[in-house]
Design a protein around this motif. Structure first.
Motif: not given
Length: 111
Positions: A72-76
């Motif tokens: 869903e999303w990745y930590k920058a």
């Protein structure tokens, strides 16, 4: 947002921990559309290079038994997958970018 909460580099934008959910925009949505834009702009080799980078990203998953996470999303800050694996919109954007590179066209954006 205070100046201390973000740092802009040549490669990415690092946001404070509380802003991390916004990373999904940078991770796949912008990446996939950026790849399509590169194809449309006549830069297929750069588009292919960016697709390889996106492929490395979408392989990461929270479940280590998966070959592809489509998370869903990745930590920058570190690129760790933070959301749920197997998100259809993540897969769809990746497949769109791959099709743009494969055919050297931008389906749905031909004008």
């Amino acid at each position: 947002m205070e100046q201390s909460n973000y740092f802009i580099s040549q490669k990415s934008i690092f946001l404070s921990e509380s802003q991390s959910f916004l990373n999904f925009i940078r991770d796949r949505v912008i990446s996939a559309l950026h790849i399509a834009a590169l194809v449309k702009a006549g830069k297929p080799e750069l588009a292919r290079e960016k697709l390889f980078l996106l492929t490395d990203l979408i392989k990461k998953s929270r479940n280590k038994n998966l070959d592809y996470g489509f998370n869903e999303w990745y930590k920058a800050q570190d690129g760790d997958p933070m959301g749920q694996d197997w998100q259809s919109w993540s897969a769809a954007l990746y497949l769109y970018a791959a099709e743009c590179v494969r055919t050297n066209t931008t389906p749905f954006f031909e004008f």
